[in-house]
Design a protein around this motif. Structure first.
Motif, PDB file in Angstrom:
ATOM      1  N   LEU B 170      20.187  44.273 -65.559  1.00 24.73           N
ATOM      2  CA  LEU B 170      21.450  44.037 -64.851  1.00 24.73           C
ATOM      3  C   LEU B 170      22.641  44.016 -65.805  1.00 24.73           C
ATOM      4  O   LEU B 170      23.720  44.504 -65.486  1.00 24.73           O
ATOM      5  CB  LEU B 170      21.372  42.722 -64.070  1.00 24.73           C
ATOM      6  N   ALA B 171      22.443  43.443 -67.000  1.00 26.17           N
ATOM      7  CA  ALA B 171      23.555  43.326 -67.957  1.00 26.17           C
ATOM      8  C   ALA B 171      23.995  44.702 -68.446  1.00 26.17           C
ATOM      9  O   ALA B 171      25.175  44.920 -68.729  1.00 26.17           O
ATOM     10  CB  ALA B 171      23.159  42.434 -69.128  1.00 26.17           C
ATOM     11  N   ARG B 172      23.041  45.627 -68.558  1.00 22.44           N
ATOM     12  CA  ARG B 172      23.416  46.997 -68.954  1.00 22.44           C
ATOM     13  C   ARG B 172      24.298  47.627 -67.870  1.00 22.44           C
ATOM     14  O   ARG B 172      25.257  48.335 -68.155  1.00 22.44           O
ATOM     15  CB  ARG B 172      22.159  47.851 -69.175  1.00 22.44           C
ATOM     16  N   LYS B 173      23.951  47.339 -66.618  1.00 22.55           N
ATOM     17  CA  LYS B 173      24.690  47.916 -65.492  1.00 22.55           C
ATOM     18  C   LYS B 173      26.036  47.220 -65.275  1.00 22.55           C
ATOM     19  O   LYS B 173      27.017  47.860 -64.926  1.00 22.55           O
ATOM     20  CB  LYS B 173      23.822  47.787 -64.241  1.00 22.55           C
ATOM     21  N   TYR B 174      26.049  45.886 -65.463  1.00 20.18           N
ATOM     22  CA  TYR B 174      27.264  45.097 -65.200  1.00 20.18           C
ATOM     23  C   TYR B 174      27.682  44.340 -66.467  1.00 20.18           C
ATOM     24  O   TYR B 174      27.242  43.218 -66.699  1.00 20.18           O
ATOM     25  CB  TYR B 174      27.021  44.102 -64.070  1.00 20.18           C
ATOM     26  N   PRO B 175      28.547  44.929 -67.308  1.00 21.71           N
ATOM     27  CA  PRO B 175      28.964  44.261 -68.557  1.00 21.71           C
ATOM     28  C   PRO B 175      29.592  42.889 -68.319  1.00 21.71           C
ATOM     29  O   PRO B 175      29.641  42.070 -69.228  1.00 21.71           O
ATOM     30  CB  PRO B 175      29.982  45.237 -69.155  1.00 21.71           C
ATOM     31  N   VAL B 176      30.059  42.631 -67.094  1.00 22.58           N
ATOM     32  CA  VAL B 176      30.680  41.339 -66.810  1.00 22.58           C
ATOM     33  C   VAL B 176      29.677  40.199 -67.052  1.00 22.58           C
ATOM     34  O   VAL B 176      30.072  39.073 -67.390  1.00 22.58           O
ATOM     35  CB  VAL B 176      31.242  41.309 -65.368  1.00 22.58           C
ATOM     36  N   LEU B 177      28.391  40.470 -66.912  1.00 18.82           N
ATOM     37  CA  LEU B 177      27.384  39.423 -67.144  1.00 18.82           C
ATOM     38  C   LEU B 177      27.391  39.007 -68.618  1.00 18.82           C
ATOM     39  O   LEU B 177      27.300  37.825 -68.940  1.00 18.82           O
ATOM     40  CB  LEU B 177      25.990  39.897 -66.719  1.00 18.82           C
ATOM     41  N   THR B 178      27.508  39.986 -69.516  1.00 16.21           N
ATOM     42  CA  THR B 178      27.581  39.671 -70.947  1.00 16.21           C
ATOM     43  C   THR B 178      28.857  38.882 -71.249  1.00 16.21           C
ATOM     44  O   THR B 178      28.851  37.961 -72.061  1.00 16.21           O
ATOM     45  CB  THR B 178      27.559  40.965 -71.781  1.00 16.21           C
ATOM     46  N   GLU B 179      29.949  39.234 -70.564  1.00 18.60           N
ATOM     47  CA  GLU B 179      31.192  38.474 -70.760  1.00 18.60           C
ATOM     48  C   GLU B 179      31.013  37.013 -70.364  1.00 18.60           C
ATOM     49  O   GLU B 179      31.516  36.112 -71.035  1.00 18.60           O
ATOM     50  CB  GLU B 179      32.334  39.089 -69.927  1.00 18.60           C
ATOM     51  N   ARG B 180      30.274  36.771 -69.277  1.00 17.17           N
ATOM     52  CA  ARG B 180      30.011  35.392 -68.850  1.00 17.17           C
ATOM     53  C   ARG B 180      29.193  34.653 -69.915  1.00 17.17           C
ATOM     54  O   ARG B 180      29.456  33.497 -70.221  1.00 17.17           O
ATOM     55  CB  ARG B 180      29.259  35.359 -67.507  1.00 17.17           C
ATOM     56  N   ILE B 181      28.204  35.345 -70.478  1.00 10.16           N
ATOM     57  CA  ILE B 181      27.369  34.711 -71.517  1.00 10.16           C
ATOM     58  C   ILE B 181      28.231  34.363 -72.730  1.00 10.16           C
ATOM     59  O   ILE B 181      28.108  33.277 -73.300  1.00 10.16           O
ATOM     60  CB  ILE B 181      26.198  35.648 -71.915  1.00 10.16           C
ATOM     61  N   LEU B 182      29.118  35.272 -73.125  1.00  9.83           N
ATOM     62  CA  LEU B 182      30.011  34.995 -74.263  1.00  9.83           C
ATOM     63  C   LEU B 182      30.873  33.761 -73.983  1.00  9.83           C
ATOM     64  O   LEU B 182      31.071  32.922 -74.864  1.00  9.83           O
ATOM     65  CB  LEU B 182      30.910  36.202 -74.555  1.00  9.83           C
ATOM     66  N   GLU B 183      31.367  33.656 -72.756  1.00  7.71           N
ATOM     67  CA  GLU B 183      32.167  32.475 -72.382  1.00  7.71           C
ATOM     68  C   GLU B 183      31.345  31.198 -72.505  1.00  7.71           C
ATOM     69  O   GLU B 183      31.811  30.196 -73.044  1.00  7.71           O
ATOM     70  CB  GLU B 183      32.591  32.569 -70.909  1.00  7.71           C
ATOM     71  N   ILE B 184      30.139  31.242 -71.955  1.00  7.16           N
ATOM     72  CA  ILE B 184      29.293  30.030 -71.964  1.00  7.16           C
ATOM     73  C   ILE B 184      28.964  29.638 -73.399  1.00  7.16           C
ATOM     74  O   ILE B 184      29.069  28.474 -73.787  1.00  7.16           O
ATOM     75  CB  ILE B 184      27.998  30.256 -71.147  1.00  7.16           C
ATOM     76  N   LEU B 185      28.569  30.616 -74.214  1.00  9.45           N
ATOM     77  CA  LEU B 185      28.233  30.329 -75.612  1.00  9.45           C
ATOM     78  C   LEU B 185      29.420  29.724 -76.352  1.00  9.45           C
ATOM     79  O   LEU B 185      29.271  28.749 -77.092  1.00  9.45           O
ATOM     80  CB  LEU B 185      27.781  31.619 -76.312  1.00  9.45           C
ATOM     81  N   SER B 186      30.609  30.289 -76.137  1.00  9.66           N
ATOM     82  CA  SER B 186      31.801  29.788 -76.826  1.00  9.66           C
ATOM     83  C   SER B 186      32.083  28.346 -76.424  1.00  9.66           C
ATOM     84  O   SER B 186      32.408  27.498 -77.257  1.00  9.66           O
ATOM     85  CB  SER B 186      33.020  30.642 -76.473  1.00  9.66           C
ATOM     86  N   GLU B 187      31.945  28.074 -75.126  1.00  5.46           N
ATOM     87  CA  GLU B 187      32.226  26.743 -74.615  1.00  5.46           C
ATOM     88  C   GLU B 187      31.215  25.725 -75.157  1.00  5.46           C
ATOM     89  O   GLU B 187      31.576  24.638 -75.594  1.00  5.46           O
ATOM     90  CB  GLU B 187      32.171  26.790 -73.088  1.00  5.46           C
ATOM     91  N   ARG B 188      29.932  26.106 -75.163  1.00  4.45           N
ATOM     92  CA  ARG B 188      28.897  25.202 -75.674  1.00  4.45           C
ATOM     93  C   ARG B 188      29.106  24.892 -77.156  1.00  4.45           C
ATOM     94  O   ARG B 188      28.915  23.779 -77.611  1.00  4.45           O
ATOM     95  CB  ARG B 188      27.504  25.848 -75.524  1.00  4.45           C
ATOM     96  N   LEU B 189      29.506  25.935 -77.881  1.00  7.99           N
ATOM     97  CA  LEU B 189      29.722  25.767 -79.316  1.00  7.99           C
ATOM     98  C   LEU B 189      30.862  24.780 -79.551  1.00  7.99           C
ATOM     99  O   LEU B 189      30.789  23.909 -80.426  1.00  7.99           O
ATOM    100  CB  LEU B 189      30.060  27.133 -79.922  1.00  7.99           C
ATOM    101  N   ARG B 190      31.896  24.899 -78.751  1.00  7.27           N
ATOM    102  CA  ARG B 190      33.038  23.997 -78.866  1.00  7.27           C
ATOM    103  C   ARG B 190      32.624  22.565 -78.513  1.00  7.27           C
ATOM    104  O   ARG B 190      32.947  21.612 -79.237  1.00  7.27           O
ATOM    105  CB  ARG B 190      34.152  24.472 -77.933  1.00  7.27           C
TER     106      ARG B 190
END
Lengths: 294, 294
Positions: B170-190
């Motif tokens: 799904l992530a290959r088809k919908y790059p928005v999913l990877t964007e969501r993961i990047l957001e979550i990772l950034s937030e958790r790191l903070r």
């Protein structure tokens, strides 16, 4: 509780100051050597394809220092290099403060930077040291955890940056760049989780020993014929304290006790030696082995 | 130093146990309401396009609970839902232990789970609580920081998972999913960065007050006409201690002192009340406001 007064740093008891010259780096940073070997191999392939005139030796050297581009195909790495800007920073220079965060990614090529915050009471806490090959920064779409932080060079350093727009343009073209960011974020998150556990559960002595072992991995020289292994520490006692959430006084006392127990020695002002048993008995926690990976 | 004995939990002084029924959730979790509104709006658009027969009401309800799919286009969210597997877990159930980590992403729909580790001496440390709308898990390409952790339901919970292969497809088809993961990772790191600073610099009292204010944001009921604001806590005193890197005894003593200072009250066994001044004077640290975002 632990109190960290920013003004308290740099006192008489600081046993080490950095005095590396440029030529020392290749001796001191084994990780960096790995990057040079790996990435210049890839880059050379790229050059062979495109012809040597596309990249002079100095640009190749710059590129080879960006750990972020490890395993990134040569064409992407080459294009990347056209967008980066270089900057030399001196020891003690504040590269970023919480009010001056720019939307860009930064790569540490040589030297070491320290990430830290100062709370409203002036107490300082260091999150990590980033050595050659490391990446930091925050863009609108993600952050490597360095927003709201001070970033200071603890040694003379060479860093390079790529602006947000250029990064996004390249990331759309080369999805491998996003994969690298996901790897870095995951690794940082794991490191911070392990450090949280250390801070919550471990004594100052345990935390200090862990930190010294970590520093040995990056600044130490292993000699099979001696029992004590030296580290040329780039940090003051105050800076060690900032990294383990303790005070300079507590670090000083703990180092004294460790010395009485025969676990550490201070043969000269800028060197600390760790007893080999510390390095053999307890394997380094994994966050330590990866602290300098990116 | 702080000692946490796993066996010490669940004692006489534990002032709260969870007793939420299903119907309580919509009252207690305001964040979840936001998700329902936002994502069901998106999903309804998708249904209108494809015709209502493509998705029954229960599937729509399930989808609306996945905070991860907030702002994800309807077609991607619909396709996503076809790959997820649901699971009901009871209070106290261990959903994951360090030996049973599977390559999949998990979404908390209702209830709350706690992420924690146990060190070699049996001491426990809680990293965070994840409520409705949260995402956790690790795949081969990234990890949301939950590898090597125990995950336990602190309330009855409904979770759903998507296997690695389906996610990547799904992530290959919908790059928005990877964007969501990047957001979550950034937030958790903070979040983890801020919590590291708390652990390093703050007293048990400060950390406990911060935690209570955080819990108020998610489990509290604000009433303008009263000075004390109640929280129906889903955690025992021992669990509070695990979250701030302290002991049950220290938490118990600190709560007693806070009660003497008139800052908290315990009107009945399963409720703690915070004085309004705590909620007005000191703004919540930002990591707290985002703890339940994903």
């Amino acid at each position: 509780m632990f109190f960290h007064n920013r003004q308290a740093g740099g006192g008489e008891n600081d046993f080490i100051e950095s005095h590396f010259s440029d030529s020392d780096y290749c001796l001191n940073f084994s990780k960096e050597d790995v990057y040079i070997k790996k990435t210049s191999y890839t880059s050379k392939k790229g050059i062979r394809k495109k012809g040597a005139s596309f990249m002079d030796r100095s640009r190749l050297w710059y590129l080879s220092k960006i750990g972020f581009l490890e395993n990134v195909p040569a064409d992407a790495a080459d294009e990347f290099s056209a967008h980066i800007r270089h900057q030399n920073v001196s020891r003690g220079e504040i590269i970023q403060d919480p009010q001056s965060v720019r939307p860009e990614l930064t790569f540490v090529k040589t030297g070491t930077v320290r990430l830290y915050t100062i709370d409203e009471e002036g107490r300082q806490f260091s999150y990590s040291l980033l050595g050659p090959g490391s990446t930091y920064g925050c863009l609108s779409t993600f952050s490597l955890g360095t927003e709201n932080m001070y970033i200071e060079a603890v040694e003379p350093a060479l860093i390079c940056t790529i602006p947000e727009a250029s990064y996004h343009q390249l990331a759309r073209k080369y999805p491998v760049l996003t994969e690298r960011i996901l790897e870095i974020l995951s690794e940082r998150l794991r490191e911070r989780g392990e450090m949280m556990e250390q801070l919550a559960l471990r004594s100052v002595k345990d935390r200090l020993l862990h930190l010294l072992k970590m520093l040995f991995n990056h600044y130490g020289t292993y000699n099979e014929n001696t029992v004590f292994q030296p580290i040329a520490l780039p940090l003051t006692q105050q800076e060690l304290a900032y990294m383990i959430g303790s005070s300079r006084e507590a670090v000083s006392q703990t180092l004294h006790r460790l010395s009485e127990e025969g676990l550490v020695r201070f043969p000269k002002r800028r060197t600390i030696e760790l007893h080999q048993s510390l390095l053999q008995e307890v394997p380094l926690p994994s966050y330590v082995q990866h602290l300098y990976t990116y």
